[in-house]
Design an enzyme around this catalytic site. Structure first.
Site, PDB file in Angstrom:
ATOM      1  N   GLU A 104    -145.388   1.735 -20.871  1.00  0.00           N
ATOM      2  CA  GLU A 104    -144.388   1.686 -19.811  1.00  0.00           C
ATOM      3  C   GLU A 104    -144.627   2.697 -18.687  1.00  0.00           C
ATOM      4  OE1 GLU A 104    -142.282  -0.489 -19.407  1.00  0.00           O
ATOM      5  OE2 GLU A 104    -141.725  -1.381 -21.329  1.00  0.00           O
ATOM      6  N   SER A 363    -104.643   4.907 -70.794  1.00  0.00           N
ATOM      7  CA  SER A 363    -104.859   6.051 -71.699  1.00  0.00           C
ATOM      8  C   SER A 363    -105.920   7.017 -71.183  1.00  0.00           C
ATOM      9  CB  SER A 363    -105.275   5.533 -73.075  1.00  0.00           C
ATOM     10  OG  SER A 363    -104.249   4.779 -73.672  1.00  0.00           O
TER      11      SER A 363
END
Length: 802
Positions: A104, A363
């Site tokens: 680029e 429990s």
């Protein structure tokens, strides 16, 4: 003073006349340029203020929640539906940056935002060829176009140039590069290199190969045309062109480029990540301003646990969901978080996070109660408890299977999850104090409005969350110190002491001795499994099934049920949640040390104790030891068997008597015999009597009172008999009848309430004046027991024939 002679021929005058106009012109131009520069600066300043940079909002945009290794777990798009995972130039692969800048903008680090040579070249090529051959945009100009889109006209290009200069004036090169890395389009709603790397390659942009770096570098040039999921061949051709360019510019060598060419671009299905979805939602809600949130989740363990839960749910009733939480015992970091069976499954209400939903814990709180009782000096591991029908005011607890076991050790009562011994212990510890201890340890109990701690809480009569329970269960492998589970490494480790190190060790030892279903004591075990202390729980009405377990390295909790609270009949902890717990634990990483017994703390010792007294063996009184057991005790304290709660049933456990040496009769008061001896008896709790063997009853039976001696009160109590059947009778159906044999029995010799048990299972609680009617539909021996609250009982044995 001597003056200089004038120049011949007037040379000086000629020179001055020649240079003066030129100097004046230069100054005039310098002033013009200065005014122009000032005007440009003022114009630029005004334009910069009138048209500020449209930079992305710092706290806006999409969010990604990561595993601890940086793998995305779940991404949340921004308001426009865009997927973007935040990165910086420092966190992206250098290979990608190299490929990007080569492709680029090779002069990115040098130009002021615009490359005049590149623009001139692009313009000349367009004039010569009549079309665009190569672009003249710099990376900064591309960022300007991303932030402020423009038309493809001369005015649009000018606008882009001005925005690029504006970017360079305000931001550093790395800041501009970061904008590109996070906002460049990669096709569809995928923006930024990190989102593209995961979408198209299934990996982070930190770990790209040369070929993958080149591919991602070219995609933003034509993101729609080059999407690998739609046009992999075209994307590969563009990638290969960049590879050639990288070689020609001597950025990568020939061997590297050749290897990269051999990698094929393949199409992938663009499914956004969706792992630990409810955890991600939780973190995103808690931290709405953070764009990248790193959790403590282990990616591989999370995937494995989600797969196990999903597979396991397939065999359970419809609308059933499940939750699973796995933590590391050292750091309390959450390694796997499965908040529901299937996320967003409407039928299973999969959008409800059951890891933090308050539910009845069944429990599962019992281990903490036994630990607190150990710390209080009420029990040791083999203390004698009585599992028999009892009333605690208006509260009459029963066991899950409606059967009673009589005398049991504390360890057995915990492993069998017996309810009556647990309620008895809680009554002695105090429900309010137990709830306060749990709250201090990080277990916040949830009560209905206006309710307060009561005896029912130990059987699930309250609410608790899976994450609180897991944080507390970790205390059994952390020296009694519980902690709040951590979802992010940045969270502080909030630790609280729940139990002493010794009590935690004893409870863990009790639970580790709990065999897996189907396993026997003599089952061969190669010793490769991690030692697991586990406990199950089931809420009232089969609404919640629990299984929690802790090993040396991990603590794991499982919940199974329906999020809307509707019952799942027949589903309970041991058969519904426990198998999933075992599957998960067995799949965890382990080492040989995990199977080795833990080293006990210095406060723990092992001693021989004797039933029924519960105290240490006495060499001089062997008759007191009717049953010897090996117990773990805390701080060398050996608590005796708990006194009976009911004053009417209370009797001294250790009884010293004078007896006639000849007849064996006991003597009372001033009663004398020619020859006497002292006798010490160990007596069992009254409520345990129906379960004692003949030998045990005989060993603790009182000698009869000698004739003529005054009543010493030791014979008080009712003498029950059962009327309606002869002991040892055989029962058979009536001829021609399909109905089982039936009896109507009465308890004689008592007033008030009588509890009727058949084979240890309570069948009825009736007034003594009412008959007990029962149909015996099971062949074989049957034991019928009548028991009063004071401990008086009678028993008959019958045989039911087929």
């Amino acid at each position: 003073m001597r003056l200089a002679a004038p120049s011949p021929c007037g040379v000086d005058d000629w020179f001055h006349r020649l240079m003066l106009p030129r100097r004046t012109t230069a100054l005039r131009w310098l002033r013009r340029l200065l005014r122009l520069g000032i005007a440009l600066c003022i114009t630029a300043f005004v334009l910069d203020r009138l048209f500020p940079l449209p930079l992305p909002v710092a706290d806006g945009g999409s969010t990604v929640v990561l595993a601890r290794d940086g793998t995305p777990l779940r991404a949340f798009p921004d308001a426009d539906g865009v997927w973007r995972y935040p990165v910086t130039p420092q966190t992206v692969s250098p290979l990608y940056l190299d490929a990007l800048l080569t492709y680029e903008d090779r002069w990115f680090r040098l130009h002021p935002g615009v490359n005049p040579l590149a623009l001139a070249r692009a313009a000349a090529q367009r004039v010569w060829h009549g079309r665009t051959v190569s672009g003249g945009s710099t990376l900064t100009m591309q960022v300007a176009r991303i932030l402020d889109p423009h038309s493809r006209t001369a005015f649009g290009k000018l606008k882009q140039v001005l925005r690029a200069l504006q970017l360079e004036a305000h931001l550093s090169k790395d800041e501009i590069l970061s904008l590109y890395l996070n906002h460049a389009p990669f096709g569809g709603t995928i923006h930024g290199v990190e989102a593209a790397a995961w979408a198209y390659l299934g990996k982070s942009s930190q770990r790209l190969s040369h070929a993958e770096a080149a591919l991602l570098a070219v995609l933003p040039q034509a993101p729609s045309r080059l999407r690998p999921d739609r046009n992999a061949g075209l994307a590969q051709r563009y990638r290969d062109k960049l590879l050639t360019r990288l070689y020609e510019l001597r950025r990568w060598d020939a061997a590297t480029v050749e290897d990269a060419r051999h990698e094929t671009v393949t199409a992938r299905t663009l499914d956004p990540p969706l792992s630990a979805a409810l955890l991600a939602q939780r973190l995103h809600t808690a931290l709405p301003q953070q764009r990248s949130i790193r959790s403590t989740i282990d990616r591989e363990l999370q995937a494995a646990m989600e797969a196990r839960v999903s597979s396991y749910l397939a065999r359970l009733p419809e609308r059933t969901s499940a939750a699973l939480l796995l933590v590391d015992n050292t750091s309390l970091n959450v390694l796997a978080y499965v908040g529901s069976g299937t996320f967003a499954d409407i039928q299973r209400l999969g959008y409800i996070d059951m890891v933090r939903a308050p539910r009845s814990p069944g429990s599962t709180l019992k281990p903490f109660l036994y630990g607190l009782a150990l710390d209080d000096g009420l029990i040791h591991s083999e203390s004698l408890l009585v599992d028999a029908p009892q009333s605690f005011g208006d509260y009459r607890p029963g066991n899950f299977d409606q059967a009673f076991n009589g005398p049991v050790s504390a360890a057995e009562a915990l492993r069998l999850s017996l309810n009556v011994p647990a309620v008895d212990l809680l009554d002695r510890v105090s429900p309010a104090r137990f709830a306060a201890r749990l709250a201090n340890g990080g277990v916040a109990l949830h009560w209905p409005q206006g309710a307060s701690p009561n005896l029912a809480l130990i059987l699930g009569g309250t609410g608790a969350t899976l994450e609180d329970l897991v944080g507390a269960y970790a205390a059994f492998n952390r020296g009694g110190i519980a902690a709040r589970v951590r979802l992010r490494a940045e969270e502080p480790l909030a630790e609280r002491r729940l139990l002493s190190a010794g009590a935690a060790y004893i409870v863990r030892h009790m639970l580790e001795a709990n065999l897996r279903p189907g396993q026997n004591r003599d089952t061969f075990d190669p010793g490769q499994r991690a030692r697991l202390a586990w406990k199950t729980g089931t809420s009232y009405g089969f609404r919640d099934a629990w299984a929690l377990g802790t090993t040396r390295r991990y603590t794991l909790g499982v919940w199974v049920g329906r999020p809307d609270g509707t019952p799942v009949p027949g589903q309970y902890g041991a058969i519904t949640a426990l198998p999933l717990l075992f599957q998960a634990v067995d799949s965890l990483p382990h080492s040989p040390e995990d199977a080795a017994p833990a080293v006990p703390p210095s406060s723990i010792s092992e001693v021989d104790i004797c039933w029924p007294l519960g105290t240490a063996f006495e060499v001089g009184q062997p008759q007191l030891c009717q049953e010897k057991r090996r117990a773990l005790v805390l701080d060398d304290v050996i608590p005796p068997t708990l006194a009976e709660r009911d004053a009417n049933a209370w009797q001294a456990a250790r009884l010293s008597l004078r007896v006639d040496a000849r007849s064996g009769h006991r003597l009372s008061g001033n009663c004398k015999a020619p020859t006497e001896r002292n006798l010490v008896l160990a007596r069992w709790p009254a409520l345990a009597q129906p379960w004692l063997s003949t030998w045990q009853r005989k060993a603790s039976r009182l000698p009869p009172l000698a004739p003529g001696c005054s009543d010493d009160g030791l014979d008080r109590g009712e003498h029950l008999t059962i009327a309606g059947v002869t002991p040892g009778s055989s029962l058979v159906r009536a001829p021609g009848s399909k109905q089982p044999p039936q009896l109507a029995l009465r308890a004689l010799g008592t007033q008030g309430v009588v509890q009727w048990l058949v084979n240890g299972r309570i069948k009825a609680v009736l007034d003594a004046n009412r008959p007990f009617e029962h149909a015996f539909d099971t062949p074989g021996p049957q034991a019928v027991t009548a028991l009063t609250p004071a401990g008086s009982y009678a028993r008959v044995d019958v045989q039911v024939l087929r």
